[in-house]
Enzyme design. Structure first.
Site, short mmCIF file in Angstrom:
data_model
loop_
_atom_site.label_atom_id
_atom_site.label_comp_id
_atom_site.label_asym_id
_atom_site.label_seq_id
_atom_site.Cartn_x
_atom_site.Cartn_y
_atom_site.Cartn_z
N ASP A 121 0.51 -0.82 -0.45
CA ASP A 121 -0.34 0.40 0.12
C ASP A 121 0.87 1.37 0.11
O ASP A 121 -0.19 2.13 1.24
CB ASP A 121 -1.27 0.09 0.72
CG ASP A 121 -2.24 -1.00 1.06
OD1 ASP A 121 -2.60 -0.91 -0.10
OD2 ASP A 121 -2.41 -1.96 1.79
N ASP A 139 -7.02 -4.25 -5.42
CA ASP A 139 -6.20 -2.42 -5.03
C ASP A 139 -4.39 -2.00 -5.46
O ASP A 139 -4.64 -1.18 -5.71
CB ASP A 139 -6.51 -2.85 -2.93
CG ASP A 139 -7.20 -3.92 -2.67
OD1 ASP A 139 -8.05 -4.85 -3.57
OD2 ASP A 139 -7.84 -3.95 -1.55
N1 GLY Z 1 -7.07 -2.86 1.95
C1 GLY Z 1 -7.88 -2.05 0.99
C2 GLY Z 1 -9.13 -2.08 1.19
O1 GLY Z 1 -9.68 -2.67 2.66
O2 GLY Z 1 -9.83 -0.91 0.01
#
Ligand code: GLY
Length: 386
Positions: free
Chosen positions: A108, A163
């Site tokens: 992330d 994601d």
């Molecule tokens: N980990 C990204 C989300 O929960 O959208």
């Protein structure tokens, strides 16, 4: 579903100009809520609320990934503030998260650095902001599996999520700032792999793909926060709309624009006049009617897409996004200062199955809602990171 079918069912309408004040008022409400948070709990980075109160303990599911969103909110407020108060806090919060530029335990990195240091660099580029963004992008790029041509998640070296598309912009930016073309190639290879395995032919999307990390051979699809592997978790879908738009903005590759449009058309067709989606379109018995953070992400993504396409063509996405943001700005979703609810946007869900942040506020929901408001109030799409 074909794009023609979506066009026939297009329910978008022109923006009612009397709504214009609604967006400004929502922006101010969000600013008041965030001012209360950073005044009462300075230097903290909560991810979700519990019964409306920010939760300050460790994220029980993922390596903590949301610090960029609170910092990005501060940069968005700074952009419409003459006093310098928000700018001072935005810089301080950016500095607090700077050490994460070397964090190789999460995929992330883009979520952490694009709303924070990316916004700082966009308003005041310096050698320092440049170096931080390059190092963050290189850290993200080290997750690349050469054989499988994908960036792996924190879950396992064989896993990738839709994601992750939100975390390739930082690699493109690092490639652009450093001149290192390998970085650009890695970001593009990952986007093509995602397009192949995580975007279905009917325009819906998959949450997770698994590969053999040694051979790179694709094995299966799966989900964590969605209903099941063959359904569509809507927030993941929203990350796809935004991420493919971002990939197009860095490359001009028409395949990425087509994919962003396909995913956007699916969102509009499946959500229609409800505007705000549930957690998963295919769940036959959803526990909650809405997952507002997916709506907030897609609103900002549609505004980005509208700007990338231009008019005509982009205007239908812009009009839908305006209606969606107007709905989120209404009393059903927007928390009111003094009500005891500490977040901005209500009725968001982080992880339904794990009972984490369910029907609460989540920091990325608040961030992308305010980003969408900011895009509307500014009257054009912000091209951050260029
Ligand atoms: N980990 C990204 C989300 O929960 O959208």
């Amino acid at each position: 579903m074909s794009r023609d079918a979506v066009t026939e069912k297009d329910t978008t309408t022109s923006l009612d100009l009397s709504e214009a004040g609604l967006y400004g008022a929502a922006f101010e409400t969000a600013r008041d809520q965030v001012r209360a948070l950073i005044s009462q709990h300075p230097g903290t980075f909560p991810t979700f609320t519990d019964a409306g109160a920010w939760h300050f303990e460790e994220d029980p599911w993922a390596p903590t990934w949301s610090a960029g969103f609170l910092t990005g909110l501060l940069w968005l407020f700074a952009d419409r503030d003459e006093t310098g108060w928000w700018r001072e806090h935005a810089q301080r919060y950016s500095e607090l998260l700077e050490p994460r530029k070397r964090d190789d335990g999460t995929h992330d990195i883009g979520f952490l650095f694009t709303p924070s240091w990316g916004r700082w660099h966009a308003v005041a580029p310096s050698e320092r902001t440049r170096d931080v963004l390059i190092e963050a992008g290189r850290t993200m790029a080290r997750r690349f599996n050469e054989r499988g041509q994908y960036l792996s998640t924190w879950v396992h070296p064989g896993s990738t999520f839709i994601d992750v598309m939100m975390n390739i912009g930082i690699i493109y930016q690092a490639g652009h700032l450093s001149g290192d073309e390998t970085l650009t190639e890695i970001a593009t290879a990952h986007a093509l792999t995602t397009r192949r395995y995580l975007v279905r032919g009917d325009g819906t999307s998959v949450h997770e793909a698994w590969f053999d990390p040694e051979t790179g051979v694709f094995e299966r699809t799966a989900t964590h926060q969605g209903y099941r592997a063959d359904s569509s978790w809507v927030r993941g879908h929203a990350w796809g709309v935004y991420g493919f738009g971002t990939a197009y903005s860095w490359t001009g590759d028409a395949r990425f624009l087509d994919t962003a449009r396909l995913l956007a058309d699916t969102y509009v067709a499946r959500t229609g006049d409800r505007l705000v989606p549930p957690n998963d379109w295919d769940d036959p018995q959803p526990r909650f009617a809405y997952e507002s953070s997916a709506g907030a992400v897609v609103a900002s993504a549609l505004l980005q897409l509208a700007d990338l396409i231009g008019d005509p063509g982009g205007d239908r996405y812009r009009r839908y996004a305006y209606r969606l943001v107007a709905k989120l700005s209404g009393p059903d979703f927007l928390a009111q200062p003094g009500s005891g609810w500490e977040g901005v946007l209500r009725h968001a869900t982080y992880h339904l199955h794990n009972e984490v942040g369910v029907d609460e506020s989540v920091m990325w929901g608040d961030y992308y809602f305010v980003e969408a408001l900011h895009r509307i109030l500014r009257g054009r799409v912000a091209a951050i990171g260029s």
